[in-house]
Design a protein around this motif. Structure first.
Motif, mmCIF file in Angstrom:
data_model
loop_
_atom_site.group_PDB
_atom_site.id
_atom_site.type_symbol
_atom_site.label_atom_id
_atom_site.label_comp_id
_atom_site.label_asym_id
_atom_site.label_seq_id
_atom_site.Cartn_x
_atom_site.Cartn_y
_atom_site.Cartn_z
ATOM 1 N N ASP A 152 4.599 -1.819 -7.502
ATOM 2 C CA ASP A 152 3.412 -2.682 -7.451
ATOM 3 C C ASP A 152 2.272 -2.064 -6.641
ATOM 4 O OD1 ASP A 152 4.870 -4.429 -8.946
ATOM 5 O OD2 ASP A 152 5.163 -5.911 -7.362
ATOM 6 N N TYR A 153 2.615 -1.264 -5.629
ATOM 7 C CA TYR A 153 1.583 -0.684 -4.757
ATOM 8 C C TYR A 153 1.397 0.812 -5.009
ATOM 9 C CZ TYR A 153 1.543 -5.017 -2.031
ATOM 10 O OH TYR A 153 1.419 -6.317 -1.622
ATOM 11 N N ALA A 154 1.836 1.298 -6.152
ATOM 12 C CA ALA A 154 1.716 2.736 -6.442
ATOM 13 C C ALA A 154 0.269 3.185 -6.274
ATOM 14 C CB ALA A 154 2.191 3.017 -7.867
ATOM 15 N N GLY A 155 0.065 4.314 -5.598
ATOM 16 C CA GLY A 155 -1.278 4.845 -5.386
ATOM 17 C C GLY A 155 -2.015 4.236 -4.215
ATOM 18 N N LYS A 156 -1.380 3.282 -3.530
ATOM 19 C CA LYS A 156 -2.017 2.633 -2.376
ATOM 20 C C LYS A 156 -1.208 2.908 -1.111
ATOM 21 C CE LYS A 156 -3.956 -1.173 -5.040
ATOM 22 N NZ LYS A 156 -3.806 -2.590 -5.402
ATOM 23 N N GLU A 157 -1.843 2.624 0.024
ATOM 24 C CA GLU A 157 -1.114 2.636 1.288
ATOM 25 C C GLU A 157 -0.907 1.195 1.719
ATOM 26 O OE1 GLU A 157 -1.534 5.340 5.030
ATOM 27 O OE2 GLU A 157 -2.766 3.563 5.397
ATOM 28 N N ASP A 205 15.229 -1.662 7.108
ATOM 29 C CA ASP A 205 15.889 -1.202 5.877
ATOM 30 C C ASP A 205 14.914 -1.166 4.708
ATOM 31 O OD1 ASP A 205 18.299 -0.841 7.132
ATOM 32 O OD2 ASP A 205 19.161 -2.746 6.481
ATOM 33 N N LEU A 206 14.064 -2.187 4.589
ATOM 34 C CA LEU A 206 13.149 -2.267 3.447
ATOM 35 C C LEU A 206 12.165 -1.101 3.417
ATOM 36 C CD1 LEU A 206 12.134 -4.008 1.012
ATOM 37 C CD2 LEU A 206 10.486 -5.022 2.618
ATOM 38 N N VAL A 207 11.549 -0.809 4.550
ATOM 39 C CA VAL A 207 10.504 0.231 4.530
ATOM 40 C C VAL A 207 11.092 1.599 4.185
ATOM 41 C CG1 VAL A 207 8.913 -0.974 6.057
ATOM 42 C CG2 VAL A 207 10.555 0.636 7.040
ATOM 43 N N ARG A 208 12.374 1.798 4.468
ATOM 44 C CA ARG A 208 13.005 3.073 4.114
ATOM 45 C C ARG A 208 13.377 3.140 2.641
ATOM 46 N NH1 ARG A 208 17.405 3.703 8.653
ATOM 47 N NH2 ARG A 208 17.446 1.431 8.350
ATOM 48 N N CYS A 209 13.160 2.033 1.917
ATOM 49 C CA CYS A 209 13.331 2.028 0.458
ATOM 50 C C CYS A 209 11.992 2.107 -0.260
ATOM 51 C CB CYS A 209 14.079 0.770 0.018
ATOM 52 S SG CYS A 209 15.770 0.715 0.589
ATOM 53 N N LEU A 210 10.908 2.312 0.478
ATOM 54 C CA LEU A 210 9.580 2.414 -0.140
ATOM 55 C C LEU A 210 9.219 3.881 -0.304
ATOM 56 C CD1 LEU A 210 7.651 -0.343 1.882
ATOM 57 C CD2 LEU A 210 8.752 -0.551 -0.360
ATOM 58 N N ASN A 211 8.684 4.230 -1.466
ATOM 59 C CA ASN A 211 8.245 5.622 -1.650
ATOM 60 C C ASN A 211 6.734 5.695 -1.848
ATOM 61 O OD1 ASN A 211 7.938 4.728 -4.249
ATOM 62 N ND2 ASN A 211 9.805 5.706 -5.006
ATOM 63 N N ILE A 212 6.029 4.913 -1.040
ATOM 64 C CA ILE A 212 4.567 4.935 -0.973
ATOM 65 C C ILE A 212 4.194 5.141 0.494
ATOM 66 C CG2 ILE A 212 4.094 3.479 -2.994
ATOM 67 C CD1 ILE A 212 3.991 1.091 -0.998
ATOM 68 N N PRO A 213 2.956 5.506 0.785
ATOM 69 C CA PRO A 213 2.557 5.613 2.199
ATOM 70 C C PRO A 213 2.577 4.241 2.868
ATOM 71 C CG PRO A 213 0.965 6.720 0.755
ATOM 72 C CD PRO A 213 1.877 5.927 -0.128
ATOM 73 N N VAL A 214 3.121 4.194 4.057
ATOM 74 C CA VAL A 214 3.323 2.922 4.744
ATOM 75 C C VAL A 214 2.936 3.058 6.211
ATOM 76 C CG1 VAL A 214 5.195 1.483 5.677
ATOM 77 C CG2 VAL A 214 5.155 2.003 3.251
ATOM 78 N N ARG A 215 2.338 2.029 6.756
ATOM 79 C CA ARG A 215 2.222 1.897 8.209
ATOM 80 C C ARG A 215 2.838 0.568 8.617
ATOM 81 N NH1 ARG A 215 -3.529 2.487 10.106
ATOM 82 N NH2 ARG A 215 -4.041 1.620 8.072
ATOM 83 N N GLY A 230 -9.836 -4.966 4.753
ATOM 84 C CA GLY A 230 -9.830 -3.975 3.683
ATOM 85 C C GLY A 230 -8.474 -3.335 3.410
ATOM 86 N N LEU A 231 -7.429 -3.732 4.131
ATOM 87 C CA LEU A 231 -6.108 -3.121 3.946
ATOM 88 C C LEU A 231 -5.223 -3.974 3.035
ATOM 89 C CD1 LEU A 231 -5.237 -1.988 7.595
ATOM 90 C CD2 LEU A 231 -6.556 -0.787 5.834
ATOM 91 N N ASP A 232 -4.277 -3.291 2.377
ATOM 92 C CA ASP A 232 -3.246 -3.992 1.617
ATOM 93 C C ASP A 232 -2.109 -4.319 2.573
ATOM 94 O OD1 ASP A 232 -4.241 -4.003 -1.170
ATOM 95 O OD2 ASP A 232 -4.271 -1.827 -0.860
ATOM 96 N N VAL A 233 -1.867 -5.623 2.753
ATOM 97 C CA VAL A 233 -0.952 -6.090 3.791
ATOM 98 C C VAL A 233 0.224 -6.827 3.165
ATOM 99 C CG1 VAL A 233 -0.724 -7.586 5.830
ATOM 100 C CG2 VAL A 233 -2.852 -6.296 5.450
ATOM 101 N N LEU A 234 1.419 -6.513 3.645
ATOM 102 C CA LEU A 234 2.631 -7.215 3.217
ATOM 103 C C LEU A 234 3.326 -7.782 4.453
ATOM 104 C CD1 LEU A 234 4.652 -7.878 0.879
ATOM 105 C CD2 LEU A 234 5.861 -5.777 1.531
ATOM 106 N N ILE A 235 3.413 -9.104 4.521
ATOM 107 C CA ILE A 235 4.161 -9.755 5.600
ATOM 108 C C ILE A 235 5.647 -9.712 5.243
ATOM 109 C CG2 ILE A 235 4.582 -11.921 6.833
ATOM 110 C CD1 ILE A 235 1.751 -12.816 6.110
#
Ligand code: PRP
Ligand code: MN
Ligand code: MG
Length: 185
Positions: A29-34, A50-60, A91-96
């Motif tokens: 869903d967030y391909a190409g975004k951070e 655990d979840l963030v280590r299953c993401l293959n997009i840039p993450v902070r 302006g950021l894409d945020v996931l709670i």
């Protein structure tokens, strides 16, 4: 199994499989975004890790801590920020990321509060959904499991601060909490 537990509701293996699925879905869903992932202390920390280590997009990562006022058995719906985000989310894409949506009061407050800060987008991911206890409607975008109205602990979820480190999600024996605080988590 821990002696205070009635039974296992969701095993470590089932959790891991579902977390990988959620990670894949979010990554698509967030391909190409951070993505800025906001974990809600303390219950969400194990799931978030655990979840963030299953993401293959840039993450902070960032964190908030909130507490809801009320008696021990009933939340009043008034939520107070104990620790705020360290960054401006305009302006950021945020996931709670949350461990559980129960009455919905915590996530309802967080959504309204973060929306006032002008993110590019705001979505919610919860591991558990207990719809039987809902007081306010909350739109959850990603959910791991819908669970029955049982007192669950483990994988981040606590009773009186305990049991967060247990690897499965377990139903607590009634005798452990009966006569004491009735409020979930
Ligand atoms: C629990 C849980 C959610 C919230 C859900 O947190 O982790 O954050 O309650 O309840 P609600 O949908 O009824 O608002 P808690 O306040 O116990 O803090 P904790 O995460 O530190 O355990
Ligand atoms: Mn919490
Ligand atoms: Mg709690």
């Amino acid at each position: 199994m821990h002696e205070d537990m009635e039974k296992v509701l969701i095993t470590e293996e089932e959790i891991a499989r579902r977390v990988r699925e959620l990670g894949a879905e979010i990554s698509r869903d967030y391909a190409g975004k951070e993505l800025l992932v906001v974990g809600i202390l303390k219950g969400a920390v194990i799931f978030m890790a655990d979840l963030v280590r299953c993401l293959n997009i840039p993450v902070r990562l960032d964190f908030m801590a909130v507490s809801s006022y009320g008696t021990s058995s009933e939340s009043s719906g008034v939520v107070r920020i104990l620790k705020d985000l360290e960054q401006n989310i305009e302006g950021l894409d945020v996931l709670i990321v949350e461990d559980i949506v129960d009455t919905g009061l915590t996530l309802n407050y967080l959504r309204e509060n973060l929306l006032t800060r002008g993110p590019a987008s705001l979505k919610i991911c919860t591991l558990l959904d207990k719809p039987s206890r809902r007081k306010v409607n909350v739109q959850v975008d990603y959910n791991g499991f819908v669970i029955p109205d049982e007192f669950v602990v483990g994988y981040g979820l606590d009773y009186d601060g305990r049991y967060r480190h247990l690897r499965d999600i377990l139903i607590l024996k009634r005798e452990v909490y009966s006569g004491k605080e009735q409020r979930e988590n």
